[in-house]
Design a protein around this motif. Sequence first.
Motif, PDB file in Angstrom:
ATOM      1  N   LYS A  69       0.891  -1.193  -0.269  1.00 26.99           N
ATOM      2  CA  LYS A  69       0.641   0.114   0.109  1.00 26.99           C
ATOM      3  C   LYS A  69       0.804   1.026   0.199  1.00 26.99           C
ATOM      4  CE  LYS A  69      -4.053   1.994   2.590  1.00 26.99           C
ATOM      5  NZ  LYS A  69      -4.311   2.211   4.160  1.00 26.99           N
ATOM      6  N   TYR A  70       2.073   1.010   0.410  1.00 26.55           N
ATOM      7  CA  TYR A  70       2.898   2.332   0.798  1.00 26.55           C
ATOM      8  C   TYR A  70       3.769   2.193  -0.021  1.00 26.55           C
ATOM      9  CZ  TYR A  70      -0.841   3.606   4.809  1.00 26.55           C
ATOM     10  OH  TYR A  70      -1.733   3.720   5.291  1.00 26.55           O
ATOM     11  N   LYS A  71       4.862   1.837   0.070  1.00 24.13           N
ATOM     12  CA  LYS A  71       5.773   1.520  -1.180  1.00 24.13           C
ATOM     13  C   LYS A  71       6.662   1.528  -0.264  1.00 24.13           C
ATOM     14  CE  LYS A  71       3.032   0.222  -4.655  1.00 24.13           C
ATOM     15  NZ  LYS A  71       3.587  -1.308  -5.064  1.00 24.13           N
ATOM     16  N   PHE A  72       7.201   1.440   1.136  1.00 24.94           N
ATOM     17  CA  PHE A  72       8.361   1.722   2.350  1.00 24.94           C
ATOM     18  C   PHE A  72       9.731   1.686   2.330  1.00 24.94           C
ATOM     19  CE2 PHE A  72       4.558   0.609   5.101  1.00 24.94           C
ATOM     20  CZ  PHE A  72       4.250   2.811   5.417  1.00 24.94           C
ATOM     21  N   LYS A 114       2.432  11.897   1.909  1.00 27.14           N
ATOM     22  CA  LYS A 114       3.386  11.220   0.548  1.00 27.14           C
ATOM     23  C   LYS A 114       4.307  10.002   1.211  1.00 27.14           C
ATOM     24  CE  LYS A 114       5.236  12.937  -4.065  1.00 27.14           C
ATOM     25  NZ  LYS A 114       6.185  13.712  -4.765  1.00 27.14           N
ATOM     26  N   TYR A 115       4.954  10.812   1.844  1.00 30.45           N
ATOM     27  CA  TYR A 115       6.152   9.766   2.521  1.00 30.45           C
ATOM     28  C   TYR A 115       5.842   9.635   4.244  1.00 30.45           C
ATOM     29  CZ  TYR A 115       8.517  11.525  -1.787  1.00 30.45           C
ATOM     30  OH  TYR A 115       8.571  11.487  -2.556  1.00 30.45           O
ATOM     31  N   PRO A 116       5.312   8.340   4.374  1.00 30.21           N
ATOM     32  CA  PRO A 116       4.979   8.010   5.508  1.00 30.21           C
ATOM     33  C   PRO A 116       5.606   7.227   6.099  1.00 30.21           C
ATOM     34  CG  PRO A 116       3.339   6.848   4.109  1.00 30.21           C
ATOM     35  CD  PRO A 116       4.543   8.111   3.643  1.00 30.21           C
ATOM     36  N   ALA A 117       5.800   6.860   8.159  1.00 31.59           N
ATOM     37  CA  ALA A 117       6.500   6.242   8.085  1.00 31.59           C
ATOM     38  C   ALA A 117       5.942   4.834   9.041  1.00 31.59           C
ATOM     39  CB  ALA A 117       7.506   6.890   8.743  1.00 31.59           C
ATOM     40  N   LEU A 118       6.042   3.640   8.523  1.00 26.34           N
ATOM     41  CA  LEU A 118       6.076   2.275   9.333  1.00 26.34           C
ATOM     42  C   LEU A 118       6.920   1.960  10.721  1.00 26.34           C
ATOM     43  CD1 LEU A 118       4.464   0.256   9.407  1.00 26.34           C
ATOM     44  CD2 LEU A 118       5.891  -0.801   8.257  1.00 26.34           C
ATOM     45  N   LEU A 119       5.863   1.659  11.411  1.00 28.67           N
ATOM     46  CA  LEU A 119       6.531   1.853  13.205  1.00 28.67           C
ATOM     47  C   LEU A 119       5.796   0.619  13.825  1.00 28.67           C
ATOM     48  CD1 LEU A 119       8.294   2.639  15.553  1.00 28.67           C
ATOM     49  CD2 LEU A 119       5.793   4.394  16.337  1.00 28.67           C
ATOM     50  N   ILE A 120       6.899  -0.274  13.238  1.00 29.58           N
ATOM     51  CA  ILE A 120       6.840  -1.661  14.241  1.00 29.58           C
ATOM     52  C   ILE A 120       7.128  -1.668  16.244  1.00 29.58           C
ATOM     53  CG2 ILE A 120       7.478  -4.084  14.323  1.00 29.58           C
ATOM     54  CD1 ILE A 120       8.378  -3.377  11.659  1.00 29.58           C
ATOM     55  N   VAL A 121       5.890  -2.329  16.564  1.00 32.17           N
ATOM     56  CA  VAL A 121       6.497  -2.421  18.266  1.00 32.17           C
ATOM     57  C   VAL A 121       5.757  -3.454  18.107  1.00 32.17           C
ATOM     58  CG1 VAL A 121       5.650   0.393  18.114  1.00 32.17           C
ATOM     59  CG2 VAL A 121       3.571  -1.366  17.885  1.00 32.17           C
ATOM     60  N   ASP A 122       6.029  -4.191  19.182  1.00 30.28           N
ATOM     61  CA  ASP A 122       5.383  -4.406  20.574  1.00 30.28           C
ATOM     62  C   ASP A 122       4.232  -4.591  20.677  1.00 30.28           C
ATOM     63  OD1 ASP A 122       5.468  -3.427  22.596  1.00 30.28           O
ATOM     64  OD2 ASP A 122       7.300  -4.323  22.945  1.00 30.28           O
ATOM     65  N   HIS A 130      -0.366  11.520  11.813  1.00 26.73           N
ATOM     66  CA  HIS A 130       0.251  12.313  11.660  1.00 26.73           C
ATOM     67  C   HIS A 130       1.123  11.256  10.488  1.00 26.73           C
ATOM     68  CE1 HIS A 130       0.293  14.428  15.400  1.00 26.73           C
ATOM     69  NE2 HIS A 130       1.595  15.302  15.055  1.00 26.73           N
ATOM     70  N   HIS A 131       0.473  10.476  10.006  1.00 24.81           N
ATOM     71  CA  HIS A 131       0.968   9.736   8.468  1.00 24.81           C
ATOM     72  C   HIS A 131       2.140   8.839   9.688  1.00 24.81           C
ATOM     73  CE1 HIS A 131      -1.153  12.622   6.758  1.00 24.81           C
ATOM     74  NE2 HIS A 131      -0.386  13.294   6.822  1.00 24.81           N
ATOM     75  N   ILE A 132       1.595   7.466  10.361  1.00 20.98           N
ATOM     76  CA  ILE A 132       2.613   6.609  10.653  1.00 20.98           C
ATOM     77  C   ILE A 132       1.737   5.640  10.920  1.00 20.98           C
ATOM     78  CG2 ILE A 132       4.662   5.629  12.663  1.00 20.98           C
ATOM     79  CD1 ILE A 132       4.101   8.989  13.201  1.00 20.98           C
ATOM     80  N   PRO A 133       1.629   4.622  10.258  1.00 15.15           N
ATOM     81  CA  PRO A 133       0.781   3.098  10.006  1.00 15.15           C
ATOM     82  C   PRO A 133       1.765   2.270  11.020  1.00 15.15           C
ATOM     83  CG  PRO A 133       1.270   3.981   7.735  1.00 15.15           C
ATOM     84  CD  PRO A 133       2.573   4.996   8.546  1.00 15.15           C
ATOM     85  N   MET A 134       1.385   1.869  11.974  1.00 15.91           N
ATOM     86  CA  MET A 134       1.473   0.849  13.430  1.00 15.91           C
ATOM     87  C   MET A 134       1.564  -0.147  13.273  1.00 15.91           C
ATOM     88  SD  MET A 134       1.438   3.815  16.604  1.00 15.91           S
ATOM     89  CE  MET A 134       2.116   2.129  17.597  1.00 15.91           C
TER      90      MET A 134
END
Length: 211
Positions: free
Chosen positions: A35-38, A150-158, A175-179
């Motif tokens: 979806k986001y092409k990180f 346009k340029y979101p940031a993926l955040l992986i957490v527990d 703030h465009h941060i998919p978690m």
Amino acid sequence: MRLRTAGSTSLQRAAGVSKEQVDQFFDKLSELMEKYKFNAYKIFNADETGVTSVHTNRLKVMSVKGKKQVGQLISGERGMNVTILLSVNAAGNVFISPLFVFLRVRMDNDLKKDARVGSVFDAQLSGWIIKDRFLKWPALFVEGVNPTKKYPALLIVDGHSSHKDLDVLTFAKIHHIPMLSLPSCTSHKLQPLDRTVMKPLKNDYHEACSY
């Protein structure tokens, strides 16, 4: 075949790392990537770890043969645990300022000495990060990463409850941060920081304290 010392693993962790749970996590990760092409610069992992104020001695010293005990001076017999929240991107070139949580009633400015600029500090009787305090950290993440629509940031957490709180998720969405949350009881196998950063960090810390 050879004899080895088995590492301790709780029943919950052993049961948590199932094929179904792991497959489900990577399916969700694949969906987000599609979806986001990180790229690697916009994929981040955040994780907490505990560091004791009294280090574990890792250095060997010369001693007289036959001596039963070899001592080394330390600051105390038992240390105070400090919880640290760290975050690094997959490319390894962006490090977000950490959150420190001390086991005490009030913060002491002396504890902030020589910390990374922008670090966040908190005092908790539990010594652990709670939701209200965790909310301090995403602002640092936004400042360091600058995610946009346009340029979101993926955040992986527990799967800690403070990461799933509605206020935290709302902040992340604005703030465009998919978690993406790791499956329960799988961080010892799937958490990138837990696998590659935390152990070297503690080893270097104990070694530095030994001099």
